[in-house]
Design a protein around this motif. Structure first.
Motif, PDB file in Angstrom:
ATOM      1  N   VAL A 121      -9.087   8.747 -18.289  1.00 22.11           N
ATOM      2  CA  VAL A 121      -7.904   9.080 -17.489  1.00 22.11           C
ATOM      3  C   VAL A 121      -8.241   8.993 -16.005  1.00 22.11           C
ATOM      4  CG1 VAL A 121      -6.385  11.010 -16.849  1.00 22.11           C
ATOM      5  CG2 VAL A 121      -6.684  10.383 -19.258  1.00 22.11           C
ATOM      6  N   ASP A 122      -9.383   9.535 -15.619  1.00 21.43           N
ATOM      7  CA  ASP A 122      -9.797   9.427 -14.213  1.00 21.43           C
ATOM      8  C   ASP A 122      -9.918   7.967 -13.792  1.00 21.43           C
ATOM      9  OD1 ASP A 122      -9.859  12.178 -13.983  1.00 21.43           O
ATOM     10  OD2 ASP A 122     -12.055  12.325 -14.098  1.00 21.43           O
ATOM     11  N   GLU A 123     -10.480   7.136 -14.663  1.00 17.79           N
ATOM     12  CA  GLU A 123     -10.636   5.704 -14.374  1.00 17.79           C
ATOM     13  C   GLU A 123      -9.273   5.040 -14.198  1.00 17.79           C
ATOM     14  OE1 GLU A 123     -12.655   1.856 -14.140  1.00 17.79           O
ATOM     15  OE2 GLU A 123     -13.195   3.913 -13.655  1.00 17.79           O
ATOM     16  N   PHE A 124      -8.358   5.301 -15.104  1.00 14.80           N
ATOM     17  CA  PHE A 124      -7.033   4.688 -15.022  1.00 14.80           C
ATOM     18  C   PHE A 124      -6.284   5.170 -13.786  1.00 14.80           C
ATOM     19  CE2 PHE A 124      -7.909   3.105 -19.112  1.00 14.80           C
ATOM     20  CZ  PHE A 124      -6.977   2.133 -19.405  1.00 14.80           C
ATOM     21  N   LEU A 125      -6.427   6.437 -13.445  1.00 10.44           N
ATOM     22  CA  LEU A 125      -5.714   6.975 -12.287  1.00 10.44           C
ATOM     23  C   LEU A 125      -6.354   6.579 -10.963  1.00 10.44           C
ATOM     24  CD1 LEU A 125      -4.767  10.559 -13.529  1.00 10.44           C
ATOM     25  CD2 LEU A 125      -3.363   8.478 -13.525  1.00 10.44           C
ATOM     26  N   SER A 126      -7.532   5.979 -11.001  1.00 16.44           N
ATOM     27  CA  SER A 126      -8.211   5.605  -9.760  1.00 16.44           C
ATOM     28  C   SER A 126      -7.687   4.293  -9.174  1.00 16.44           C
ATOM     29  CB  SER A 126      -9.727   5.525  -9.981  1.00 16.44           C
ATOM     30  OG  SER A 126     -10.054   4.416 -10.781  1.00 16.44           O
ATOM     31  N   TYR A 127      -6.735   3.676  -9.847  1.00 19.37           N
ATOM     32  CA  TYR A 127      -6.149   2.419  -9.366  1.00 19.37           C
ATOM     33  C   TYR A 127      -4.644   2.620  -9.171  1.00 19.37           C
ATOM     34  CZ  TYR A 127     -10.617   0.650 -10.938  1.00 19.37           C
ATOM     35  OH  TYR A 127     -11.952   0.448 -11.115  1.00 19.37           O
ATOM     36  N   PRO A 128      -4.248   3.159  -8.010  1.00 21.96           N
ATOM     37  CA  PRO A 128      -2.829   3.448  -7.817  1.00 21.96           C
ATOM     38  C   PRO A 128      -1.943   2.203  -7.749  1.00 21.96           C
ATOM     39  CG  PRO A 128      -4.076   3.939  -5.825  1.00 21.96           C
ATOM     40  CD  PRO A 128      -5.068   3.584  -6.887  1.00 21.96           C
ATOM     41  N   GLU A 129      -2.501   1.069  -7.389  1.00 20.13           N
ATOM     42  CA  GLU A 129      -1.722  -0.167  -7.293  1.00 20.13           C
ATOM     43  C   GLU A 129      -2.407  -1.282  -8.082  1.00 20.13           C
ATOM     44  OE1 GLU A 129       1.247  -0.320  -6.005  1.00 20.13           O
ATOM     45  OE2 GLU A 129       1.106   1.759  -5.345  1.00 20.13           O
ATOM     46  N   PRO A 130      -1.624  -2.189  -8.685  1.00 23.19           N
ATOM     47  CA  PRO A 130      -2.214  -3.282  -9.457  1.00 23.19           C
ATOM     48  C   PRO A 130      -3.235  -4.101  -8.658  1.00 23.19           C
ATOM     49  CG  PRO A 130       0.143  -3.188  -9.844  1.00 23.19           C
ATOM     50  CD  PRO A 130      -0.167  -2.196  -8.746  1.00 23.19           C
TER      51      PRO A 130
END
Length: 149
Positions: A121-130
């Motif tokens: 989840v932290d990894e996925f949330l660390s990319y706010p924009e594509p």
């Protein structure tokens, strides 16, 4: 030598049950319901989810061979703003879904599952924009001891 997490969980059938149970929990959550109610746009969503978690946790590379890379998955899930609370809820649903799916209750196994999902989840949330997602990321692997480097 102990089996990897995928084998310990019970293999592919266990991850199919986990994906179904997790999806049901997310649909029942008042905050997660909206993003998860759109899974019918991709009827294979649960199959993809089960294959992804299975591969990450030591199973065969079905997800990466059939569906894509980690970079593509991160791009698909980026650009949604601050989802910190949804991330916490997602982890809570995952932990509870392990019970619903009848996965082993072994404390070390459950710790490894939870640690993986918190990291993911932290990894996925660390990319706010594509555009923030680097290309060429492969599917991560997680073991009893954490991220395999």
């Amino acid at each position: 030598m102990r089996p990897n997490l995928y084998e310990f969980a019970g293999g592919e059938p266990a991850f199919r049950r986990l994906a179904v149970a997790h999806h049901a929990r997310c649909l029942a959550d008042p905050e997660l319901n909206h993003p998860f109610s759109h899974a019918d746009a991709n009827p294979e969503h649960l199959e993809h989810l089960a294959a992804y978690w299975a591969e990450v946790l030591g199973g065969p590379p079905v997800y990466s061979q059939r569906y894509g890379t980690e970079s593509a998955l991160l791009v698909m899930h980026s650009g949604n703003g601050d989802l910190t609370d949804l991330g916490r809820r997602f982890v809570d649903c995952f932990v509870a879904a392990a019970d619903d799916a009848g996965l082993p209750g072994d404390l070390e196994f459950r710790r490894a599952l939870r640690d993986y999902m918190v990291w993911a989840v932290d990894e996925f949330l660390s990319y706010p924009e594509p555009g923030d997602v680097p290309g060429g990321k492969s599917i991560p692997r997680w073991s009893w001891d954490g991220l395999v480097r």
